[in-house]
Design a protein around this motif. Structure first.
Motif, PDB file in Angstrom:
ATOM      1  N   ALA A 171      95.120  67.823  55.429  1.00 31.25           N
ATOM      2  CA  ALA A 171      94.095  67.350  54.501  1.00 31.25           C
ATOM      3  C   ALA A 171      94.064  68.268  53.281  1.00 31.25           C
ATOM      4  N   SER A 172      93.604  67.734  52.167  1.00 33.61           N
ATOM      5  CA  SER A 172      93.609  68.463  50.896  1.00 33.61           C
ATOM      6  C   SER A 172      92.557  69.565  50.824  1.00 33.61           C
ATOM      7  N   GLY A 173      91.456  69.403  51.574  1.00 32.31           N
ATOM      8  CA  GLY A 173      90.361  70.356  51.459  1.00 32.31           C
ATOM      9  C   GLY A 173      89.470  70.074  50.256  1.00 32.31           C
ATOM     10  N   ARG A 174      89.626  68.903  49.653  1.00 35.64           N
ATOM     11  CA  ARG A 174      88.786  68.523  48.521  1.00 35.64           C
ATOM     12  C   ARG A 174      87.840  67.396  48.938  1.00 35.64           C
ATOM     13  N   GLY A 175      86.660  67.384  48.324  1.00 37.53           N
ATOM     14  CA  GLY A 175      85.701  66.328  48.614  1.00 37.53           C
ATOM     15  C   GLY A 175      84.555  66.343  47.634  1.00 37.53           C
ATOM     16  N   VAL A 176      83.531  65.539  47.934  1.00 34.33           N
ATOM     17  CA  VAL A 176      82.317  65.488  47.116  1.00 34.33           C
ATOM     18  C   VAL A 176      81.104  65.564  48.037  1.00 34.33           C
ATOM     19  N   ILE A 177      80.038  66.143  47.511  1.00 35.15           N
ATOM     20  CA  ILE A 177      78.799  66.253  48.283  1.00 35.15           C
ATOM     21  C   ILE A 177      78.164  64.874  48.389  1.00 35.15           C
ATOM     22  N   TYR A 178      77.948  64.424  49.617  1.00 37.32           N
ATOM     23  CA  TYR A 178      77.287  63.145  49.880  1.00 37.32           C
ATOM     24  C   TYR A 178      75.779  63.344  50.002  1.00 37.32           C
ATOM     25  N   SER A 179      75.392  64.438  50.663  1.00 39.59           N
ATOM     26  CA  SER A 179      73.986  64.751  50.888  1.00 39.59           C
ATOM     27  C   SER A 179      73.874  66.250  51.142  1.00 39.59           C
ATOM     28  N   LEU A 180      72.711  66.839  50.824  1.00 36.35           N
ATOM     29  CA  LEU A 180      72.554  68.269  51.082  1.00 36.35           C
ATOM     30  C   LEU A 180      71.103  68.625  51.281  1.00 36.35           C
ATOM     31  N   SER A 181      70.900  69.743  51.951  1.00 35.84           N
ATOM     32  CA  SER A 181      69.566  70.287  52.155  1.00 35.84           C
ATOM     33  C   SER A 181      69.656  71.810  52.103  1.00 35.84           C
ATOM     34  N   VAL A 182      68.838  72.424  51.254  1.00 40.81           N
ATOM     35  CA  VAL A 182      68.827  73.875  51.128  1.00 40.81           C
ATOM     36  C   VAL A 182      67.779  74.435  52.084  1.00 40.81           C
ATOM     37  N   MET A 183      68.214  75.301  52.981  1.00 40.01           N
ATOM     38  CA  MET A 183      67.334  75.919  53.970  1.00 40.01           C
ATOM     39  C   MET A 183      66.896  77.283  53.449  1.00 40.01           C
ATOM     40  N   LYS A 184      65.838  77.292  52.620  1.00 39.81           N
ATOM     41  CA  LYS A 184      65.393  78.529  51.988  1.00 39.81           C
ATOM     42  C   LYS A 184      64.499  79.376  52.884  1.00 39.81           C
ATOM     43  N   ARG A 185      63.886  78.774  53.875  1.00 35.24           N
ATOM     44  CA  ARG A 185      62.956  79.520  54.712  1.00 35.24           C
ATOM     45  C   ARG A 185      63.652  80.253  55.848  1.00 35.24           C
ATOM     46  N   ALA A 186      64.935  80.039  56.000  1.00 35.11           N
ATOM     47  CA  ALA A 186      65.700  80.737  57.030  1.00 35.11           C
ATOM     48  C   ALA A 186      65.809  82.213  56.659  1.00 35.11           C
ATOM     49  N   PRO A 187      65.954  83.100  57.648  1.00 38.42           N
ATOM     50  CA  PRO A 187      66.117  84.527  57.326  1.00 38.42           C
ATOM     51  C   PRO A 187      67.280  84.773  56.360  1.00 38.42           C
ATOM     52  N   GLU A 188      68.336  84.011  56.493  1.00 36.09           N
ATOM     53  CA  GLU A 188      69.474  84.060  55.580  1.00 36.09           C
ATOM     54  C   GLU A 188      69.657  82.632  55.052  1.00 36.09           C
ATOM     55  N   PRO A 189      69.129  82.309  53.875  1.00 33.64           N
ATOM     56  CA  PRO A 189      69.197  80.932  53.364  1.00 33.64           C
ATOM     57  C   PRO A 189      70.614  80.362  53.384  1.00 33.64           C
ATOM     58  N   TYR A 190      70.692  79.060  53.585  1.00 38.81           N
ATOM     59  CA  TYR A 190      71.986  78.381  53.638  1.00 38.81           C
ATOM     60  C   TYR A 190      71.813  76.928  53.239  1.00 38.81           C
ATOM     61  N   VAL A 191      72.944  76.243  53.023  1.00 37.54           N
ATOM     62  CA  VAL A 191      72.933  74.835  52.650  1.00 37.54           C
ATOM     63  C   VAL A 191      73.679  74.033  53.707  1.00 37.54           C
ATOM     64  N   ALA A 202      71.783  74.868  42.037  1.00 38.76           N
ATOM     65  CA  ALA A 202      72.605  74.146  41.065  1.00 38.76           C
ATOM     66  C   ALA A 202      73.425  73.029  41.711  1.00 38.76           C
ATOM     67  N   LEU A 203      73.381  72.899  43.023  1.00 31.80           N
ATOM     68  CA  LEU A 203      74.173  71.883  43.722  1.00 31.80           C
ATOM     69  C   LEU A 203      73.610  70.491  43.492  1.00 31.80           C
ATOM     70  N   LYS A 204      74.522  69.501  43.435  1.00 29.77           N
ATOM     71  CA  LYS A 204      74.110  68.115  43.201  1.00 29.77           C
ATOM     72  C   LYS A 204      74.903  67.160  44.080  1.00 29.77           C
ATOM     73  N   ILE A 205      74.283  66.068  44.459  1.00 28.33           N
ATOM     74  CA  ILE A 205      74.989  64.991  45.147  1.00 28.33           C
ATOM     75  C   ILE A 205      76.064  64.470  44.198  1.00 28.33           C
ATOM     76  N   GLY A 206      77.252  64.232  44.730  1.00 28.74           N
ATOM     77  CA  GLY A 206      78.379  63.763  43.922  1.00 28.74           C
ATOM     78  C   GLY A 206      79.222  64.892  43.345  1.00 28.74           C
ATOM     79  N   GLN A 207      78.776  66.129  43.521  1.00 28.28           N
ATOM     80  CA  GLN A 207      79.517  67.276  42.992  1.00 28.28           C
ATOM     81  C   GLN A 207      80.804  67.497  43.774  1.00 28.28           C
ATOM     82  N   LYS A 208      81.882  67.826  43.063  1.00 23.80           N
ATOM     83  CA  LYS A 208      83.157  68.103  43.713  1.00 23.80           C
ATOM     84  C   LYS A 208      83.113  69.480  44.370  1.00 23.80           C
ATOM     85  N   VAL A 209      83.699  69.550  45.560  1.00 23.24           N
ATOM     86  CA  VAL A 209      83.760  70.800  46.307  1.00 23.24           C
ATOM     87  C   VAL A 209      85.171  70.989  46.864  1.00 23.24           C
ATOM     88  N   LYS A 210      85.447  72.240  47.250  1.00 22.96           N
ATOM     89  CA  LYS A 210      86.739  72.547  47.854  1.00 22.96           C
ATOM     90  C   LYS A 210      86.522  73.406  49.091  1.00 22.96           C
TER      91      LYS A 210
END
Length: 129
Positions: free
Chosen positions: A59-79, A102-110
């Protein structure tokens, strides 16, 4: 911010080729030789046509964000996110090494592989492309 500690994944005979490739810096998905569709998570039976003629594919390792949630209340925040791979499947993953706000749905990721605890294989995650 410190990187989250990632537990080593359980490796079994069915997933061993995936984790071996990850140690080599390669990303694989499972695909079906009968219907031609790729799928995630990797499994022996195609979820589309129920064939047992599945195979590992690079696989290429390339894609786009379909959906996301930022977990800011975790001891170590993550997405937590769903990323739709260039090869078709959508996988649940983490987005790392970026400004979470700064993350957005539809954004390209690797793909980036992140180390796991102990001697575990690296784990696939994504970062903005």
């Amino acid at each position: 911010m410190a990187d989250r500690k990632i537990p080593a994944p359980g490796v079994n005979p069915e997933t061993e080729p995936f984790w071996t490739a990850a140690r080599e810096g390669r990303f694989l998905v499972k695909g079906c030789a009968s219907c031609g569709k790729n799928h995630w998570y990797p499994r022996a039976i195609c979820p589309f046509c129920f064939s047992d003629r599945t195979e590992w594919r690079p696989a290429s390792g390339r894609g786009v964000i379909y959906s996301l949630s930022v977990m800011k209340r975790a001891p170590e925040p993550y997405v937590m996110a769903y990323v739709t791979l260039e090869e078709g499947p959508t996988m649940m993953t983490n987005i790392v090494d970026c400004d979470f706000d700064a993350l957005k749905i539809g954004q390209k990721v690797k793909l980036v592989f992140k180390p796991t605890e102990g001697d575990g294989p690296p784990f696939p995650m994504f970062t903005p492309a």
